[in-house]
Write an enzyme that holds these catalytic residues in place. Structure first.
Site, PDB file in Angstrom:
ATOM      1  N   SER A  93     -28.465  20.328   2.342  1.00  0.00           N
ATOM      2  CA  SER A  93     -27.438  19.965   1.356  1.00  0.00           C
ATOM      3  C   SER A  93     -26.058  20.159   1.975  1.00  0.00           C
ATOM      4  O   SER A  93     -25.836  21.093   2.747  1.00  0.00           O
ATOM      5  CB  SER A  93     -27.575  20.803   0.084  1.00  0.00           C
ATOM      6  N   HIS A 107     -20.664  14.500  -0.814  1.00  0.00           N
ATOM      7  CA  HIS A 107     -21.842  15.351  -1.013  1.00  0.00           C
ATOM      8  C   HIS A 107     -23.094  14.604  -0.574  1.00  0.00           C
ATOM      9  O   HIS A 107     -23.187  13.388  -0.724  1.00  0.00           O
ATOM     10  CB  HIS A 107     -21.951  15.720  -2.501  1.00  0.00           C
ATOM     11  N   ASN A 109     -27.567  15.401  -0.266  1.00  0.00           N
ATOM     12  CA  ASN A 109     -28.698  16.303  -0.372  1.00  0.00           C
ATOM     13  C   ASN A 109     -29.969  15.518  -0.091  1.00  0.00           C
ATOM     14  O   ASN A 109     -30.151  14.427  -0.634  1.00  0.00           O
ATOM     15  CB  ASN A 109     -28.754  16.916  -1.783  1.00  0.00           C
ATOM     16  N   ARG A 111     -34.206  16.453   0.172  1.00  0.00           N
ATOM     17  CA  ARG A 111     -35.097  17.582  -0.060  1.00  0.00           C
ATOM     18  C   ARG A 111     -36.546  17.123  -0.202  1.00  0.00           C
ATOM     19  O   ARG A 111     -36.831  15.975  -0.547  1.00  0.00           O
ATOM     20  CB  ARG A 111     -34.669  18.348  -1.307  1.00  0.00           C
ATOM     21  N   HIS A 142     -20.422   1.932  -0.196  1.00  0.00           N
ATOM     22  CA  HIS A 142     -21.605   1.412  -0.873  1.00  0.00           C
ATOM     23  C   HIS A 142     -22.353   0.398  -0.014  1.00  0.00           C
ATOM     24  O   HIS A 142     -23.593   0.322  -0.063  1.00  0.00           O
ATOM     25  CB  HIS A 142     -21.218   0.812  -2.225  1.00  0.00           C
ATOM     26  N   HIS A 172     -18.562  15.518 -21.181  1.00  0.00           N
ATOM     27  CA  HIS A 172     -17.476  16.079 -21.990  1.00  0.00           C
ATOM     28  C   HIS A 172     -16.117  15.521 -21.583  1.00  0.00           C
ATOM     29  O   HIS A 172     -15.139  15.686 -22.304  1.00  0.00           O
ATOM     30  CB  HIS A 172     -17.490  17.612 -21.940  1.00  0.00           C
ATOM     31  N   GLY A 259     -32.115  31.994  -6.826  1.00  0.00           N
ATOM     32  CA  GLY A 259     -31.713  31.465  -5.528  1.00  0.00           C
ATOM     33  C   GLY A 259     -30.583  32.280  -4.918  1.00  0.00           C
ATOM     34  O   GLY A 259     -29.957  33.125  -5.571  1.00  0.00           O
ATOM     35  N   ARG A 260     -30.302  32.001  -3.655  1.00  0.00           N
ATOM     36  CA  ARG A 260     -29.258  32.738  -2.938  1.00  0.00           C
ATOM     37  C   ARG A 260     -27.895  32.250  -3.409  1.00  0.00           C
ATOM     38  O   ARG A 260     -27.490  31.127  -3.137  1.00  0.00           O
ATOM     39  CB  ARG A 260     -29.419  32.542  -1.433  1.00  0.00           C
TER      40      ARG A 260
END
Length: 307
Positions: A93, A107, A109, A111, A142, A172, A259-260
């Protein structure tokens, strides 16, 4: 499901992706180096958290690798809705927070999750959060994502782009986190792509990350900015924090399952701001960015006049 890849193969290839990304980002930044923090999980496994800070381009960035395993807790069973006694979860990540307000947050990630029952899946994606949205830069981003997706399945980009629009949304605020990207979860060979190809797809996305980030930066490495631009950058970082702490499923899952904490919260920026009842000036670049923060923007075929 018949497992053809070993756990060790998946883990080693993801480790290599972490090494590749760190090397490329250090070259791009040209000043700072990653600090590595190796950690061990008592229940099984561990990881390598790598942090780069106070660079020429990158104010704070993290590239994490982890491979954890062990018994499935009751909280995990409730969160994942799975049967089984033990699991493996491994992945890489990344979150990059740049110094310059005209450079984007990005960003990624990728997994892999596997149960002792043989059930497995892949997940991940890449998304971009510019402080100031430039349509052409978003379009190029994109296009590169689509090109990578198309090598594996013609439906991947449109499906995963829509998934990202839905996922990276702040209800929100009634705005998207940025210009989206692609996002996928619980992907298996049922999608018509083999398990080996799904791993290759994850690796390709990992290796794409430094390329698409460098494209954004090298378009203008040192754009001039003012204190007003910095204030806006910190306000947008505040939105990023809100999403990660309130809505991001990975962050919430990590916090609920022990988790850490340092690795989980490495995604947060060094500084962020919240201004009371902020209103963008009419006709400003800030207002233009806010107008782009909506779902279903056609970044491939639209134009900067679409809003």
């Amino acid at each position: 499901m018949i497992l053809t890849l070993t756990k060790e193969e998946v883990i080693n290839r993801l480790k290599s992706v972490q090494d590749y990304i760190c090397n490329q980002l250090e070259t791009l930044d040209g000043k700072a180096k990653f600090h590595e923090d190796n950690w061990v999980r008592e229940e099984g496994g561990g990881g390598r958290t790598r942090i780069l800070s106070e660079g020429e381009i990158i104010e704070k960035g993290g590239v994490n690798f982890s491979a954890v395993h062990g018994p499935v807790s009751e909280v995990m069973k409730k969160q994942l809705g799975l049967d089984g006694n033990s699991f493996l979860a491994t992945g890489v990540s990344i979150v990059i927070h740049p110094r310059n307000p005209f450079h984007p947050i990005m960003h990624m990630n990728v997994r892999y999750f596997e149960m002792d029952t043989g059930v497995y899946w892949f997940g991940g994606g890449i998304d971009m959060t510019p402080h100031y949205i430039d349509f052409e830069k978003a379009q190029n981003f994109h296009k590169d994502l689509k090109k990578t997706c198309d090598r594996y399945h013609v439906d991947f980009y449109p499906k995963f782009k829509t998934w990202a629009d839905e996922y990276f949304y702040i209800p929100h605020r009634e705005e998207t986190r940025g210009v989206g990207g692609i996002f996928y979860d619980k992907l298996t060979e049922k999608e018509g792509v083999s398990k080996e190809q799904l791993l290759d797809f994850a690796i390709d996305l990992g290796e794409l990350f430094p390329k698409v980030y460098a494209d954004q930066i090298n378009a203008d490495r040192n754009p001039r900015f003012t204190e007003v631009n910095e204030d806006w950058r910190n306000l947008r970082r505040g939105r990023y924090v809100e999403f990660n702490l309130v809505h991001d499923r990975g962050t919430k899952f990590g916090l609920k399952t022990g988790g850490r904490i340092e690795s989980i919260l490495m995604s947060l920026p060094k500084n962020a701001s919240w201004f009371y009842d902020f209103k963008a000036e009419s006709g400003s670049k800030e207002e233009e960015t806010l107008n782009w923060l909506k779902k279903d923007v056609d970044w491939l075929n639209g134009s900067k006049n679409s809003i």
